[in-house]
Design an enzyme around this catalytic site. Structure first.
Site, PDB file in Angstrom:
ATOM      1  CG  ASP A 108      -6.130  -5.166  -4.353  1.00 22.81           C
ATOM      2  OD1 ASP A 108      -6.163  -3.924  -4.272  1.00 22.81           O
ATOM      3  OD2 ASP A 108      -6.275  -5.783  -5.430  1.00 22.81           O
TER       4      ASP A 108
ATOM      5  CG  HIS B  48      -3.961   0.225  -3.865  1.00 21.72           C
ATOM      6  ND1 HIS B  48      -4.086   0.866  -5.088  1.00 21.72           N
ATOM      7  CD2 HIS B  48      -4.853  -0.811  -3.886  1.00 21.72           C
ATOM      8  CE1 HIS B  48      -5.026   0.257  -5.808  1.00 21.72           C
ATOM      9  NE2 HIS B  48      -5.502  -0.764  -5.106  1.00 21.72           N
TER      10      HIS B  48
ATOM     11  CG  HIS C 181      -2.591  -2.974  -8.084  1.00 19.63           C
ATOM     12  ND1 HIS C 181      -2.440  -3.835  -7.017  1.00 19.63           N
ATOM     13  CD2 HIS C 181      -3.896  -2.601  -8.069  1.00 19.63           C
ATOM     14  CE1 HIS C 181      -3.594  -3.982  -6.392  1.00 19.63           C
ATOM     15  NE2 HIS C 181      -4.500  -3.225  -7.005  1.00 19.63           N
TER      16      HIS C 181
ATOM     17  NE  ARG D  47      -8.600   2.548 -16.346  1.00 21.28           N
ATOM     18  CZ  ARG D  47      -8.600   1.622 -15.386  1.00 21.28           C
ATOM     19  NH1 ARG D  47      -9.571   1.618 -14.483  1.00 21.28           N
ATOM     20  NH2 ARG D  47      -7.637   0.709 -15.328  1.00 21.28           N
TER      21      ARG D  47
END
Length: 543
Positions: free
Chosen positions: A419, A417, A489, A499
């Site tokens: 931002d 996507h 990204h 994570r």
């Protein structure tokens, strides 16, 4: 199943940011056992499909087929234009009027009605350039057909047609220096039997432009007479250019190009409305510069290490377990991006609230606030921004692999996507319109740990497939980049462990400052006063 796939794909084409629908399509693909499942967009417009096919063949240097599809797209475009204009000729609309108070005389009412029809017909240019479900049209859409065609015809040796298309393009962009150079070049290629002056712009576009200009004059004249406001939109925005290295005929070698005065074009990037600079000071000692934009194969990108110490990473990771809520920021959805992972998050204000209440150490909550401010200052300095960078959202996030669901995973932890715009890989566009956070200008991710498997951060091309850079998270590592379509990204699947990172989005527009951050600033100021012995305000009131 076939109808389910078609329905899902049709919805996804109009809503490329809808991650659950993308996952549904992958699930259907797995259930049918067919990898190359035929995806049908039931809302597709023929002229847009032909145009996309022409672009693909053009980019593959298959110029004969590119010509076929671009010419087909133009025929379909002008047919669709006739239908669009016919559909404008309906009954008079009164939505914009106080219906009962509408007291126009007969002739004024007739003129008003015809102006509604004419404005609607004039707007068909925008309608035909807009994909189903989108709000914004493809920039420079109609002229681009002729821009592609002029070079494609040149490559197959049809110089008269190349010249006709180049001259057609100039009807809409008469001052385009590259195409003006092309016209001179094509005229020099004609044999002696053809007089360059006798080759005119394509008749289909010449008639279209003549009508379009006349309509514009009529509408402006009527606006003055009937007393309504009208501003002619820019239907042919210039920066919507061909995305290739052949902006001008570069089939000749460089020496020949210099002889003919042809500049060698370069691939253009998505438009960014500010000067691009980078390489400013990192402000803090011990921070290690790793890669810049060029080394990361992109625009406005930087990778830094040692932004956090090992001790700070451990402290943040510890406080994360005490403040995070499942689905925070995603309306409580446990797995907003993939059903194979659990998503948890927390904001700065929430961390401070928990710290003040004693549910987590206040010092650790304060660290979350401080390191996010540190990251903001680094981004503002490194990219050499002339104005203040504000927080638009601050989020501590953890993604945890769900046991028993990791076998044969083929999805991403976070789909590809951008931002501040809606990435549309099929159209090779990123639509800067709601529901995207169009006010975001820069993004940063500050990693807290590396004791997990998978979870690499990746940049891709606009196709959302071609990976241009891959980054393995670790304690203290920070990746920052501009938030637009130049930087698609995502995150690879986390297949084992948890994570965690601090995700930061920034804006240059103070109107879109993060409200919780403003409240957090006030709380920090009060805590600092309290520490200095000034007890004017109870910070709990602020919280």
């Amino acid at each position: 199943m076939e109808k389910a796939v078609a329905a899902a794909h049709t919805f996804f084409m109009a809503n490329p940011e809808h991650m659950e629908m993308q996952q549904n399509i992958e699930n259907y693909r797995t259930m049918t056992g067919v990898e190359d499942l035929q995806l049908v967009d039931q809302e597709a417009k023929p002229h847009l499909e032909s145009y996309s096919a022409g672009v693909k063949h053009y980019e593959a240097d298959d110029f004969e087929l590119a010509i076929k599809y671009f010419e087909q797209a133009l025929r379909e475009y002008f047919n669709e234009d006739m239908e669009c204009r016919a559909l404008c000729e309906g009954p008079q609309r009164f939505e914009e009027y106080e219906y009962l108070g509408y007291k126009a005389g007969l002739y004024e009412a007739i003129a008003d009605h015809y102006m509604q029809v004419l404005v609607c017909q004039h707007e068909c240019v925008r309608e035909l350039a807009t994909r189903p479900g989108r709000l914004s049209p493809i920039e420079n859409f109609l002229p681009l057909h002729y821009d592609y065609l002029q070079f494609a015809y040149y490559r197959v040796g049809e110089y008269v047609k190349a010249l006709e298309c180049a001259k057609a393009y100039l009807l809409l962009h008469p001052d385009d220096e590259d195409v003006l150079d092309n016209v001179d070049y094509y005229e020099g290629l004609l044999d002696g039997s053809t007089d360059p002056a006798s080759v005119e712009a394509r008749e289909d576009l010449a008639m279209f432009v003549k009508r379009h200009k006349l309509e514009s004059e009529l509408i402006k004249s009527a606006a003055e007479g009937l007393g309504f406001s009208y501003t002619e939109p820019n239907y042919w925005i210039r920066y919507g250019g061909r995305q290739d290295e052949n902006r001008v005929p570069s089939g000749v070698n460089v020496e020949a190009a210099e002889v003919h005065g042809l500049s060698m074009g370069k691939k253009s990037l998505p438009k960014i409305d500010r000067d691009l600079r980078e390489g400013g000071p990192l402000l803090y000692e011990n921070i290690t510069f790793v890669y810049n934009s060029e080394q990361l194969n992109g625009t406005q990108r930087v990778l830094l290490d040692n932004v956090l110490s090992e001790e700070q990473c451990r402290e943040l990771h510890s406080v994360a377990s005490g403040i995070m809520l499942v689905g925070d920021g995603y309306r409580g959805k446990t797995s907003p991006h993939t059903p194979n992972e659990k998503f948890e998050g927390a904001t700065v204000l929430k961390a401070l609230k928990f710290g003040y209440e004693g549910r987590v150490p206040l010092k650790s909550a304060r660290l979350f606030y401080d390191i996010s401010e540190k990251a903001r200052k680094i981004v503002e300095s490194y990219f050499m921004l002339n104005s203040t960078l504000y927080f638009s959202y601050t989020h501590m996030v953890c993604r945890t692999a769900l046991s028993g669901q990791q076998d044969r995973r083929n999805d991403l932890s976070h789909p590809i996507h951008a931002d501040n715009c809606l990435l549309d890989p099929e159209a090779n566009e990123c639509w800067k319109e709601p529901p995207a956070y169009t006010f975001r200008d820069y993004s940063a991710l500050l990693y807290m740990n590396d004791d997990f498997e998978g979870g690499e951060f990746i940049f891709t091309e606009m196709d959302a497939k071609t990976v241009t850079a891959s980054i393995k998270p670790k304690c203290g590592r920070m990746i920052s980049f501009s938030s637009g379509g130049e930087n698609p990204h995502g995150v690879k699947a986390v297949t084992k462990g948890q994570r965690c990172a601090v995700a930061l989005w920034f804006t240059l527009d103070p109107l879109y400052r993060e409200l919780e951050r403003i409240q957090a600033d006030e709380v920090i100021a009060i805590l600092d006063q309290e520490r200095q012995g000034k007890h004017n305000i109870n910070p709990k009131d602020e919280l």
